[in-house]
Design a protein around this motif. Structure first.
Motif, PDB file in Angstrom:
ATOM      1  N   UNK A  26       0.842  -1.189   0.000  1.00 20.51           N
ATOM      2  CA  UNK A  26       0.000   0.000   0.000  1.00 20.51           C
ATOM      3  C   UNK A  26       0.878   1.240   0.000  1.00 20.51           C
ATOM      4  N   UNK A  27       0.521   2.186  -0.834  1.00 21.40           N
ATOM      5  CA  UNK A  27       1.209   3.461  -0.869  1.00 21.40           C
ATOM      6  C   UNK A  27       0.185   4.572  -0.771  1.00 21.40           C
ATOM      7  N   UNK A  28       0.656   5.756  -0.458  1.00 21.57           N
ATOM      8  CA  UNK A  28      -0.206   6.926  -0.396  1.00 21.57           C
ATOM      9  C   UNK A  28       0.060   7.751  -1.654  1.00 21.57           C
ATOM     10  N   UNK A  29      -0.982   7.899  -2.458  1.00 16.88           N
ATOM     11  CA  UNK A  29      -0.901   8.664  -3.698  1.00 16.88           C
ATOM     12  C   UNK A  29      -1.302  10.098  -3.411  1.00 16.88           C
ATOM     13  N   UNK A  30      -0.479  11.045  -3.832  1.00 19.06           N
ATOM     14  CA  UNK A  30      -0.781  12.462  -3.676  1.00 19.06           C
ATOM     15  C   UNK A  30      -0.981  13.104  -5.040  1.00 19.06           C
ATOM     16  N   UNK A  31      -2.114  13.794  -5.188  1.00 13.87           N
ATOM     17  CA  UNK A  31      -2.437  14.466  -6.447  1.00 13.87           C
ATOM     18  C   UNK A  31      -2.885  15.892  -6.146  1.00 13.87           C
ATOM     19  N   UNK A  32      -2.968  16.702  -7.178  1.00 15.72           N
ATOM     20  CA  UNK A  32      -3.488  18.051  -7.057  1.00 15.72           C
ATOM     21  C   UNK A  32      -4.944  18.014  -7.502  1.00 15.72           C
ATOM     22  N   UNK A  33      -5.849  18.256  -6.574  1.00  8.54           N
ATOM     23  CA  UNK A  33      -7.279  18.108  -6.838  1.00  8.54           C
ATOM     24  C   UNK A  33      -7.944  19.465  -7.080  1.00  8.54           C
ATOM     25  N   UNK A  34      -9.258  19.479  -6.936  1.00  8.45           N
ATOM     26  CA  UNK A  34     -10.037  20.682  -7.200  1.00  8.45           C
ATOM     27  C   UNK A  34      -9.552  21.877  -6.385  1.00  8.45           C
ATOM     28  N   UNK A  35      -9.610  23.035  -7.001  1.00 10.28           N
ATOM     29  CA  UNK A  35      -9.199  24.288  -6.370  1.00 10.28           C
ATOM     30  C   UNK A  35      -7.766  24.228  -5.843  1.00 10.28           C
ATOM     31  N   UNK A  36      -6.947  23.399  -6.474  1.00 14.91           N
ATOM     32  CA  UNK A  36      -5.526  23.245  -6.137  1.00 14.91           C
ATOM     33  C   UNK A  36      -5.285  22.764  -4.708  1.00 14.91           C
ATOM     34  N   UNK A  37      -6.238  22.016  -4.162  1.00 10.51           N
ATOM     35  CA  UNK A  37      -6.021  21.374  -2.864  1.00 10.51           C
ATOM     36  C   UNK A  37      -5.317  20.049  -3.085  1.00 10.51           C
ATOM     37  N   UNK A  38      -4.345  19.710  -2.229  1.00 10.83           N
ATOM     38  CA  UNK A  38      -3.756  18.385  -2.330  1.00 10.83           C
ATOM     39  C   UNK A  38      -4.774  17.335  -1.893  1.00 10.83           C
ATOM     40  N   UNK A  39      -4.702  16.170  -2.502  1.00 12.31           N
ATOM     41  CA  UNK A  39      -5.582  15.057  -2.166  1.00 12.31           C
ATOM     42  C   UNK A  39      -4.708  13.810  -2.086  1.00 12.31           C
ATOM     43  N   UNK A  40      -4.765  13.134  -0.956  1.00 19.33           N
ATOM     44  CA  UNK A  40      -3.995  11.902  -0.813  1.00 19.33           C
ATOM     45  C   UNK A  40      -4.944  10.756  -0.540  1.00 19.33           C
ATOM     46  N   UNK A  41      -4.578   9.595  -1.060  1.00 17.41           N
ATOM     47  CA  UNK A  41      -5.429   8.422  -0.906  1.00 17.41           C
ATOM     48  C   UNK A  41      -4.540   7.171  -0.907  1.00 17.41           C
ATOM     49  N   UNK A  42      -4.826   6.234   0.003  1.00 17.04           N
ATOM     50  CA  UNK A  42      -4.056   4.985  -0.013  1.00 17.04           C
ATOM     51  C   UNK A  42      -4.505   4.103  -1.177  1.00 17.04           C
ATOM     52  N   UNK A  43      -3.549   3.484  -1.847  1.00 18.45           N
ATOM     53  CA  UNK A  43      -3.851   2.554  -2.937  1.00 18.45           C
ATOM     54  C   UNK A  43      -2.948   1.328  -2.824  1.00 18.45           C
TER      55      UNK A  43
END
Length: 161
Positions: A26-43
């Motif tokens: 499992x890793x934590x994916x970090x992306x740039x989401x709506x309104x330039x907020x960071x979004x992290x999610x385990x995958x």
């Protein structure tokens, strides 16, 4: 382009960094989401030939974010031991920066099977593939930079070279 690690003494050797990625699930994916907020999610992921592979639905915040911005960050924790007496954490982790893209046939099917087999019995993998394959997106992260790091206490325990 990428910063050097501030505490470079704690940087893991390349072989250990690779092992953490190979052995992780499992890793934590970090992306740039709506309104330039960071979004992290385990995958759940697999690491092959220097690339990270994972899957997701054809919609949602993760999907939308990666459609907009292909730059991502991915973190894997290889060791995490809280040491209350020392008020610290003996950790080893890897941070990867790269670009993500959606895989196309036939590589998509090959990696979807490999990912499924890494976590589930073969008969369940085939059943799941038959049921939901067309609703799944397979992603590949091409790593541009990666760094492994460990707690300073673990660094101090290493034999001096």
């Amino acid at each position: 382009m990428f910063r050097e690690m501030r505490r470079s003494r704690q940087q893991l050797p390349e072989e250990e960094t690779e092992e953490i990625l190979k052995n992780g699930t499992t890793g934590i994916l970090g992306v740039l989401a709506e309104d330039d907020y960071p979004y992290t999610v385990p995958v759940n992921y697999i690491y092959r030939d220097g690339k990270i592979y994972f899957h997701g639905a054809k919609g949602g915040q993760k999907f939308d974010a990666m459609q907009k911005h292909d730059k991502v960050c991915f973190c894997v924790i290889g060791e995490d031991k809280i040491v209350p007496h020392d008020v610290t954490d003996y950790f080893k982790s890897v941070i990867c920066f790269g670009r993500v893209h959606i895989m196309t046939e036939p590589e998509k099917k090959e990696m979807a099977l490999a990912l499924g087999r890494a976590f589930s019995p073969e008969d369940r993998v085939q059943w799941d593939m038959d049921r939901s394959y067309n609703n799944v997106v397979m992603y590949e992260i091409e790593i541009e930079h990666k760094t492994g790091k460990e707690a300073i206490e673990l660094t101090r325990m290493r034999p001096q070279q």
